[in-house]
Design a protein around this motif. Structure first.
Motif: not given
Lengths: 191, 363
Positions: B40, B42-44, B46-51, B53, B56-57
């Motif tokens: 769980h 790791k999933f959260v 990834t979700l947070q990193y998605n936004v 990133k 940042l981009k």
């Protein structure tokens, strides 16, 4: 005449650690030409160079923020090595066959960044899947999930925003949405 | 309580110390639960990193546009079309040679050399700040001082200073291109607020104009709501009275006079004014008696004290209307409401002052 003071590599890394936008901007400006030259020299466009460079900065940013991170070479070497690796990957994806030309002199100094690059590639795969899953999730689930996990609104605020009768109800909705998102994400993985 | 909800409370920091300890103990003793928690988490992430990133981009894209230009910085844009026209179609081998040349041109022009063709009868009014033998000064100290939180910020001496003023309430302001050209970082400040960082979003070489945007967090704390002055879209007449505000020194300085010529030695985009201006005045507003901005101060006549020049607001309005990028064009509107018409001069100046500031440029 005042001499322009150079920002040291150490200061740049500290800047990334602290999310210092001014230093991020200065760093970005400083090394773009190195990557631009490399990508253009190896059959890429300016637009592709820009994209590769931004991904490279993100790799550096993420690593700099890891506890205990220390740069074992010059920033320029690190950036060049990561960009080179990412560009190679991109070319392979389109099954182009090229002989890569490294930049001459100190511009082209390399360091081993395979760990970072692989980690980044793995992350990118996950992100792509996550983006697709979020798109597939639809509204209001997508906003609800983002409100909770990203914007960190509490259940009372979410309940009010989405017009649920109470916080428990909102919590149930969040649970359902999350389960759906997980199904989308992991099903995609099975393909 | 569902495990997921409990995990979320833990991850989002909603548990008290005792509940936290309880869960941690359970995780220690239950390998299955621990694995579930791990998945769980790791999933959260990834979700947070998605936004994170994506954020940042898009920030990096902004930086790129500000530093190297996209569609909105004309003088650099010309090189872009050069890339597109010559490099893409040419063969691999040929492009190598061309690139070397292009890079040289690009870096020269970004250093301002190509733009520096300057009428020798006219002196730009950016203030080059000389400081002596102190290597701690400059960019880094300025930056460090400026990011100290919750403290009155103090900036290190900048390489160049000038003036600037707001063009609308969306956080955009205008100054002279010659002040900010080749900058590493730019800060603005005046008595009514602490220092804030800004970045270039648009430039025009002919008018010697740069439009900058304030850092968004700074804008929120500044509360730039209603601007008191409007921008005049038509030209002002010869002999009309006008005044200026600017920062030739640490404190704001007022000057007044008349429009003495409708050209700068033939250049119709500029007024000649009989107002003494000094280094540091560049980028300040030229304002008529009704409180309308009619120009942007940019230079003075060498060997003729008391004669200054200002880019006409009518030309500024024209170039902003002509911006190709639709999003940017919509952002860069000039304020149209004048709320200081008919007030006495000292009152007008009092209302305008918060929107005029010192521009500190680090190179």
């Amino acid at each position: 005449m005042a001499a322009k003071r150079q920002i040291t590599d150490k200061e740049f890394i500290e800047g990334l650690k602290n999310s210092d936008e001014v230093l991020l901007s200065a760093l970005y400006k400083k090394y773009f030409s190195v990557v631009l030259k490399y990508v253009l020299n190896n059959n890429g466009t300016e637009q592709e160079a820009q994209d590769i460079y931004q991904e490279t900065i993100i790799v550096l940013y993420n690593n700099a923020r890891k506890p205990g991170f220390e740069l074992s070479c010059a920033i320029q070497t690190y950036i060049y090595s990561v960009a080179r690796r990412l560009w190679l990957k991109q070319l392979n994806k389109h099954s182009h066959v090229f002989k890569l030309t490294d930049s001459s002199d100190e511009d082209g100094t390399l360091t081993d960044v395979s760990t970072e690059a692989e980690e980044h590639e793995e992350k990118e795969k996950q992100l792509l899947k996550m983006t697709e899953s979020l798109e597939g999730l639809g509204e209001p689930c997508k906003t609800l999930i983002e409100d909770f996990y990203i914007r960190r609104l509490n259940m009372e605020a979410i309940s009010e925003k989405f017009g649920y009768t109470n916080a428990d109800n909102a919590k149930n909705q969040k649970y359902k949405c999350l389960q759906r998102l997980k199904r989308l994400f992991f099903n995609e993985e099975g393909k | 309580m569902r495990n997921t909800d409990l995990f979320d409370d833990y991850l989002m920091g909603n548990l008290n110390a005792e509940e936290k300890k309880q869960l941690e103990n359970r995780l220690q003793g239950d390998a299955e639960l621990k694995a579930e928690f791990g998945r769980h988490k790791k999933f959260v992430e990834t979700l947070q990193y998605n936004v994170a990133k994506n954020t940042l981009k898009s920030k990096l894209k902004d930086i790129h546009t500000a530093e190297f230009g996209a569609n909105n910085i004309k003088h650099i844009n010309s090189h872009k079309s050069f890339f597109e026209r010559y490099i893409k179609p040419t063969g691999f081998a040929a492009s190598v040679a061309v690139i070397a040349v292009v890079l040289t041109i690009t870096s020269l022009s970004m250093g301002g050399y190509l733009l520096k063709k300057q009428n020798s009868e006219v002196e730009e009014l950016s203030k080059r700040v000389e400081y002596v033998e102190n290597k701690q000064d400059g960019f880094m100290q300025g930056v460090k001082a400026a990011i100290v939180k919750n403290k009155k910020k103090i900036l290190a001496p900048a390489n160049t200073t000038g003036s600037g003023f707001a063009i609308n309430s969306k956080g955009y302001f205008v100054t002279c291109l010659h002040i900010v050209r080749g900058s590493d970082s730019i800060f603005i400040g005046n008595k009514s607020f602490d220092y804030a960082s800004a970045r270039i979003v648009y430039t025009d070489t002919k008018l010697d104009i740069a439009i900058l945007k304030l850092d968004s967090s700074a804008l929120m704390s500044l509360n730039w709501n209603e601007l008191p002055y409007a921008f005049k879209a038509s030209e002002s007449d010869l002999a009309e009275k006008a005044f200026t505000l600017g920062y030739p020194s640490q404190d704001i300085v007022y000057g007044e006079g008349t429009i003495s010529s409708s050209t700068r030695m033939g250049d119709t985009a500029m007024y000649q004014i009989s107002i003494p201006v000094n280094e540091g005045n560049s980028g300040g507003p030229l304002i008529d008696e009704q409180g309308n901005v009619i120009g942007v101060i940019n230079s003075k006549k060498t060997n003729a004290e008391g004669t200054g020049f200002a880019a006409k607001s009518s030309y500024l309005a024209e170039i902003l209307k002509g911006i190709e990028d639709e999003d940017l064009r919509k952002e860069l509107t000039l304020n149209k409401r004048n709320s200081i018409k008919g007030l006495k001069r000292s009152e007008q100046v009092k209302r305008i002052t918060p929107f005029v500031f010192n521009v500190y440029v680090y190179k």
